[in-house]
Design a protein around this motif. Structure first.
Motif, PDB file in Angstrom:
ATOM      1  N   GLY A 129       0.994  -1.737   0.016  1.00  0.00           N
ATOM      2  CA  GLY A 129       0.137   0.115  -0.097  1.00  0.00           C
ATOM      3  C   GLY A 129       0.864   1.107   0.544  1.00  0.00           C
ATOM      4  N   GLU A 130       2.056   1.101  -0.135  1.00  0.00           N
ATOM      5  CA  GLU A 130       2.421   2.139   0.574  1.00  0.00           C
ATOM      6  C   GLU A 130       3.021   3.317  -0.547  1.00  0.00           C
ATOM      7  OE1 GLU A 130       4.731   3.245   3.227  1.00  0.00           O
ATOM      8  OE2 GLU A 130       5.767   5.421   1.984  1.00  0.00           O
ATOM      9  N   PRO A 131       2.459   4.486  -1.242  1.00  0.00           N
ATOM     10  CA  PRO A 131       2.462   4.720  -2.785  1.00  0.00           C
ATOM     11  C   PRO A 131       3.986   4.785  -2.894  1.00  0.00           C
ATOM     12  CG  PRO A 131       1.117   6.356  -1.200  1.00  0.00           C
ATOM     13  CD  PRO A 131       1.562   4.793  -0.057  1.00  0.00           C
ATOM     14  N   GLY A 132       3.803   4.421  -4.264  1.00  0.00           N
ATOM     15  CA  GLY A 132       5.281   4.775  -4.799  1.00  0.00           C
ATOM     16  C   GLY A 132       5.036   3.443  -5.433  1.00  0.00           C
ATOM     17  N   THR A 133       4.843   2.324  -5.262  1.00  0.00           N
ATOM     18  CA  THR A 133       5.292   0.506  -4.572  1.00  0.00           C
ATOM     19  C   THR A 133       4.565  -0.117  -5.189  1.00  0.00           C
ATOM     20  OG1 THR A 133       5.409   1.164  -2.196  1.00  0.00           O
ATOM     21  CG2 THR A 133       6.017  -1.674  -2.704  1.00  0.00           C
ATOM     22  N   PHE A 134       4.869  -0.648  -6.572  1.00  0.00           N
ATOM     23  CA  PHE A 134       4.607  -1.972  -7.622  1.00  0.00           C
ATOM     24  C   PHE A 134       5.175  -3.157  -7.561  1.00  0.00           C
ATOM     25  CE2 PHE A 134       5.816  -0.533 -10.737  1.00  0.00           C
ATOM     26  CZ  PHE A 134       6.628   1.488 -10.232  1.00  0.00           C
TER      27      PHE A 134
ATOM     28  N   ARG B  73      -3.795  -7.347  -1.251  1.00  0.00           N
ATOM     29  CA  ARG B  73      -4.897  -5.847  -1.307  1.00  0.00           C
ATOM     30  C   ARG B  73      -5.932  -5.957  -1.487  1.00  0.00           C
ATOM     31  NH1 ARG B  73      -2.451  -0.215  -3.479  1.00  0.00           N
ATOM     32  NH2 ARG B  73      -4.881   0.272  -3.361  1.00  0.00           N
TER      33      ARG B  73
ATOM     34  N   GLU C  63      -7.841  -4.148  -3.666  1.00  0.00           N
ATOM     35  CA  GLU C  63      -7.650  -4.219  -5.248  1.00  0.00           C
ATOM     36  C   GLU C  63      -6.657  -5.120  -6.356  1.00  0.00           C
ATOM     37  OE1 GLU C  63      -6.387  -1.854  -2.582  1.00  0.00           O
ATOM     38  OE2 GLU C  63      -7.821   0.074  -2.856  1.00  0.00           O
TER      39      GLU C  63
ATOM     40  N   GLY D 272      -9.355  -2.475   0.808  1.00  0.00           N
ATOM     41  CA  GLY D 272      -8.795  -1.290   0.897  1.00  0.00           C
ATOM     42  C   GLY D 272      -8.254  -0.645   2.517  1.00  0.00           C
TER      43      GLY D 272
ATOM     44  N   ILE E 209      -3.256   0.391   6.570  1.00  0.00           N
ATOM     45  CA  ILE E 209      -2.865  -0.417   7.863  1.00  0.00           C
ATOM     46  C   ILE E 209      -2.641  -1.988   7.624  1.00  0.00           C
ATOM     47  CG2 ILE E 209      -5.193  -0.425   9.119  1.00  0.00           C
ATOM     48  CD1 ILE E 209      -1.842   0.824  10.465  1.00  0.00           C
ATOM     49  N   CYS E 210      -3.705  -2.686   7.613  1.00  0.00           N
ATOM     50  CA  CYS E 210      -3.584  -3.643   7.024  1.00  0.00           C
ATOM     51  C   CYS E 210      -2.135  -4.549   6.464  1.00  0.00           C
ATOM     52  CB  CYS E 210      -4.526  -4.442   6.138  1.00  0.00           C
ATOM     53  SG  CYS E 210      -6.330  -4.243   6.264  1.00  0.00           S
TER      54      CYS E 210
ATOM     55  N   TYR F 150     -13.370  -0.416   6.328  1.00  0.00           N
ATOM     56  CA  TYR F 150     -12.189  -1.029   4.709  1.00  0.00           C
ATOM     57  C   TYR F 150     -13.101   0.432   4.043  1.00  0.00           C
ATOM     58  CZ  TYR F 150     -10.576  -4.223   7.591  1.00  0.00           C
ATOM     59  OH  TYR F 150      -9.944  -5.659   7.664  1.00  0.00           O
ATOM     60  N   THR F 151     -12.199   1.072   3.598  1.00  0.00           N
ATOM     61  CA  THR F 151     -12.705   2.137   1.897  1.00  0.00           C
ATOM     62  C   THR F 151     -12.573   1.302   0.560  1.00  0.00           C
ATOM     63  OG1 THR F 151     -10.364   2.793   2.309  1.00  0.00           O
ATOM     64  CG2 THR F 151     -11.432   3.274   0.395  1.00  0.00           C
ATOM     65  N   MET F 152     -13.450  -0.351   0.570  1.00  0.00           N
ATOM     66  CA  MET F 152     -13.673  -0.701  -0.527  1.00  0.00           C
ATOM     67  C   MET F 152     -15.032  -1.254  -0.171  1.00  0.00           C
ATOM     68  SD  MET F 152     -10.782  -3.073  -1.955  1.00  0.00           S
ATOM     69  CE  MET F 152     -11.226  -3.448  -3.790  1.00  0.00           C
TER      70      MET F 152
ATOM     71  N   ASN G 148      -2.333  10.202  -5.388  1.00  0.00           N
ATOM     72  CA  ASN G 148      -1.910   9.895  -4.997  1.00  0.00           C
ATOM     73  C   ASN G 148      -0.372  10.200  -5.827  1.00  0.00           C
ATOM     74  OD1 ASN G 148       0.420   9.101  -2.548  1.00  0.00           O
ATOM     75  ND2 ASN G 148      -1.342  10.037  -1.372  1.00  0.00           N
TER      76      ASN G 148
ATOM     77  N   PRO H 292       2.931   9.576  -6.668  1.00  0.00           N
ATOM     78  CA  PRO H 292       3.443   9.393  -8.112  1.00  0.00           C
ATOM     79  C   PRO H 292       2.403   9.790  -9.786  1.00  0.00           C
ATOM     80  CG  PRO H 292       3.902   7.246  -6.520  1.00  0.00           C
ATOM     81  CD  PRO H 292       2.937   8.433  -6.007  1.00  0.00           C
TER      82      PRO H 292
ATOM     83  N   CYS I 220      -3.486   5.981  -4.256  1.00  0.00           N
ATOM     84  CA  CYS I 220      -2.257   4.777  -4.628  1.00  0.00           C
ATOM     85  C   CYS I 220      -3.401   3.780  -4.955  1.00  0.00           C
ATOM     86  CB  CYS I 220      -1.211   4.811  -4.030  1.00  0.00           C
ATOM     87  SG  CYS I 220       0.265   4.265  -5.055  1.00  0.00           S
TER      88      CYS I 220
ATOM     89  N   GLY J  42      -1.450   1.224  -6.219  1.00  0.00           N
ATOM     90  CA  GLY J  42       0.116  -0.098  -6.928  1.00  0.00           C
ATOM     91  C   GLY J  42      -0.217  -0.093  -8.118  1.00  0.00           C
TER      92      GLY J  42
ATOM     93  N   CYS K  77       2.401   2.225  -9.703  1.00  0.00           N
ATOM     94  CA  CYS K  77       3.180   3.967 -10.423  1.00  0.00           C
ATOM     95  C   CYS K  77       3.686   4.345 -11.253  1.00  0.00           C
ATOM     96  CB  CYS K  77       3.573   4.306  -8.881  1.00  0.00           C
ATOM     97  SG  CYS K  77       2.843   3.557  -6.941  1.00  0.00           S
TER      98      CYS K  77
ATOM     99  N   GLN L 233      -8.672   2.578 -12.272  1.00  0.00           N
ATOM    100  CA  GLN L 233      -9.445   1.161 -11.814  1.00  0.00           C
ATOM    101  C   GLN L 233     -11.090   1.229 -12.349  1.00  0.00           C
ATOM    102  OE1 GLN L 233      -9.082  -0.387  -7.912  1.00  0.00           O
ATOM    103  NE2 GLN L 233     -10.240  -1.933  -8.649  1.00  0.00           N
TER     104      GLN L 233
ATOM    105  N   TYR M 215      -7.218  -2.680 -14.361  1.00  0.00           N
ATOM    106  CA  TYR M 215      -6.317  -1.156 -13.866  1.00  0.00           C
ATOM    107  C   TYR M 215      -6.578  -1.041 -15.599  1.00  0.00           C
ATOM    108  CZ  TYR M 215      -5.182  -1.846  -9.172  1.00  0.00           C
ATOM    109  OH  TYR M 215      -4.936  -2.130  -8.006  1.00  0.00           O
TER     110      TYR M 215
END
Ligand SMILES: Cc1cc2nc3c(=O)[nH]c(=O)nc-3n(C[C@H](O)[C@H](O)[C@H](O)COP(=O)(O)O)c2cc1C
Lengths: 418, 158
Positions: free
Chosen positions: A83-88, A122, A124, A165, A168-169, B64-66, B83, B85, B122, B124, B126, B133, B138
């Motif tokens: 989940g950390e933005p920038g991470t894929f 996650r 998504e 979503g 924190i998970c 949960y957001t979803m 976010n 990027p 974000c 994931g 980026c 989505q 995606y």
């Protein structure tokens, strides 16, 4: 360095088990099942592998904390919450090479004596979850999972648990709460998961990339692994490059490759003729660096020495067009959105930071806002239940340290500097 | 309501030593089966099936957001990542373009109930920013013309 983790990236057929086996897959599992479990743990210790989820803890050491008593149930959980933005990066492994992860997980489970494992992915990542479900089914059909794995008497079941979503998970104890069906709020440590984890049983939680290193360590040996990159943080590492570069994407390189090499040799250099202004080396929690730091070796210790961190290996590159107040606002908005609400400094502090940053960004800042931000940072940092709030503060402090004048200019004039 | 998906639910329950662990999968299934949102009735039904107090199911859902509680969504859900990027690569423009094209603001559903537009912090993806989505898929390296194509294709689905 030949690729270990991303050798299948972009190959549309590689995720199928026949192709994986044809390319030498599940050989390491066969080798591992012939070894005493303790020898596997020792090999992983000797390899020097450190967790790729962010904290960089020795993987072999973590496994060695699991009680040996065979009458106690144990679990392995793979952290694919990414989940950390920038991470894929974990997605790069799961979508293209799911059996690599599964093989690593079966070996890890055998080493710690776990009969069940869960992959927390996650919510998504629908394609990733489907890939994993299909791959697990294939592995059962071929006898790599289920009762009597490869005829050795070892039993193992593996399941996919989909998130819904919540960043924190990704925090390991929140992940366990989430699997157990509670709101995903972090647990008090100790007891550490190695003693009381999932359903209060001894549990190892490892990141996708960490577990995907295991088959190669078994097959090629600890020495081979530890000879790649710096002595204290060896091995291959996936860097996720995004932002203002010509060729953003995933790059598997030796740990310790410099930021300059990553950005300019691999990611094609800056997107336009605009110069580099700032770069986040390890996901948005990691304090940003600037041009003068580009020769830093990308490994846990060298980045810590620069006051930042390797984190998830997510390199976000920004050129001179990026406003640092806006950047800080966007990053902080993420943390306040994702704060789980358990502790006051994070629950109330991160939205407060976001509000101030938002008004600065929108030209409605006030004199004293920069000092107010700093005061809030001091009251959040080190006082939160888990590191999420610390991450928010580290990111903001990094921006303030390098670009304080931009924040002050916004506060005074309501506009961007330059 | 969960009658038609009994087999799927049996499969979910088998994964865990404790039924309660199935709550997230159950919420996902319930939401999928009911116009993309969770009603109080559905959550109570889940509580009954899992032997949980209803308040615990509601608490998990709210976390949960979803999860989308008591707000039917359009046929297709669109989330634009915004976010850092994606923002660096033009996410704000993508959001504005979608709002104009669909004639709604972020958070709203089109009158024909085809699309609900939201933003995400974000997703994931980026290295292929900007991206969005749509339902489970995606769509990456977005441009205006790509968005036109995606919306047209989704809009044609009956
Ligand atoms: C707020 C927060 C979010 C985290 N997110 C992730 C994540 O998405 N993926 C991950 O592997 N680790 C994440 N971590 C780190 C985990 O808590 C844990 O250290 C890691 O999964 C251990 O695996 P490793 O030893 O293989 O790195 C996160 C930690 C915190 C505090």
């Amino acid at each position: 360095m030949d690729k270990v983790l991303l050798k299948k990236l972009g190959d549309p057929e590689a995720h199928k088990i026949d192709n994986y086996v044809k390319a030498g897959g599940y050989k390491a599992l066969g080798m591992a099942l012939k070894m005493p479990p303790d020898n596997i743990i020792q090999a992983v210790k000797d390899s020097g592998l450190r967790g790729r989820g962010g904290a960089g803890f020795s993987t072999g050491l973590k496994w060695s904390f699991i009680p040996k008593d065979p009458t106690i149930k144990k679990f392995l959980c793979c952290n694919a919450d990414e989940g950390e933005p920038g991470t894929f990066k974990d997605r790069g492994i799961i979508d293209w090479d799911p059996h690599l992860l599964i093989e690593g997980m079966i070996i890890a489970s055998y080493a710690i004596g776990a009969a069940k494992s869960y992959i927390y992915i996650r919510g998504e990542f629908a394609l990733g979850a489907a890939r994993l479900d299909a791959a697990i089914k294939e592995a059962y059909a071929k006898g790599y999972l289920g009762p009597n794995v490869m005829g050795t008497g070892f039993n193992h079941d593996m399941f996919v648990h989909r998130g819904f979503g919540a960043y924190i998970c990704g925090e390991e104890t929140a992940l366990l709460e989430s699997i157990e069906g509670f709101r995903a709020q972090p647990r008090k440590k100790p007891p550490f998961p190695a003693l009381a984890g999932l359903y209060s049983k001894p549990t190892v939680i490892n990141n996708v990339e960490t577990l995907s290193c295991i088959p190669a360590i078994i097959e090629r040996g600890a020495k081979w692994f530890s000879s790649i990159g710096p002595e204290k943080s060896p091995g291959p590492k996936i860097f996720c490059v995004s932002g203002h570069v010509k060729k953003p994407g995933l790059y598997e390189l030796p740990m310790g490759t410099t930021l300059r090499e990553i950005i300019f040799n691999h990611a094609g250099g800056m997107l336009t003729e605009k110069p580099l202004k700032a770069v986040i080396p390890g996901g948005v929690s990691a304090p940003m660096l600037t041009e003068k730091d580009l020769d830093t070796s990308m490994d846990f210790d060298s980045l810590a020495a620069k006051g930042t961190m390797l984190g998830s290996g997510a390199v976000v590159v920004m050129d001179s067009s990026a406003c640092m107040v806006k950047t800080a606002y966007i990053i902080n908005r993420f943390f306040s959105h994702e704060s789980c609400g358990k502790c006051t400094p994070c629950r109330d502090g991160t939205p407060w930071l976001t509000n101030i940053l938002m008004r600065l960004e929108h030209g409605e800042g006030k004199q004293g806002d920069v000092e107010l931000l700093e005061g809030l940072c001091a009251n959040i940092f080190g006082r939160t239940f888990c590191p999420l709030g610390d991450g928010a503060v580290m990111a903001l402090r990094g921006a303030l340290k390098n670009f304080r004048n931009e924040f002050e200019y916004h506060a005074k004039t309501g506009r961007c500097l330059g | 309501m969960l009658e038609n998906v009994k087999d799927e639910i049996q499969g979910v329950l088998k994964k865990y030593p404790d039924k309660k662990s199935a709550v997230m999968d159950m919420l996902r299934i319930a939401q999928r089966e009911a116009s993309g949102h969770l009603t109080k009735e559905a959550m109570d039904e889940i509580a009954g099936l899992l032997g949980m107090p209803p308040v615990e199911v509601h608490a998990a859902a709210a976390f949960y957001t979803m999860c989308r509680i008591n707000m039917p969504a359009g046929k297709h859900r669109v989330w634009v990542c915004r976010n850092l990027p994606c923002s660096l690569m033009g996410a704000e423009h993508i959001i504005k373009y979608l709002e104009k094209k669909l004639g709604i603001k972020t958070g709203e559903t089109t009158h024909d109930l085809k699309f609900t537009l939201d933003t995400a912090e974000c997703l994931g993806s980026c290295g292929t920013a900007p991206m969005m989505q749509v339902d489970d898929d995606y769509f990456e390296n977005l441009t205006e013309s790509k968005i036109d194509e995606i919306l047209a294709a989704k809009g044609r689905e009956s």
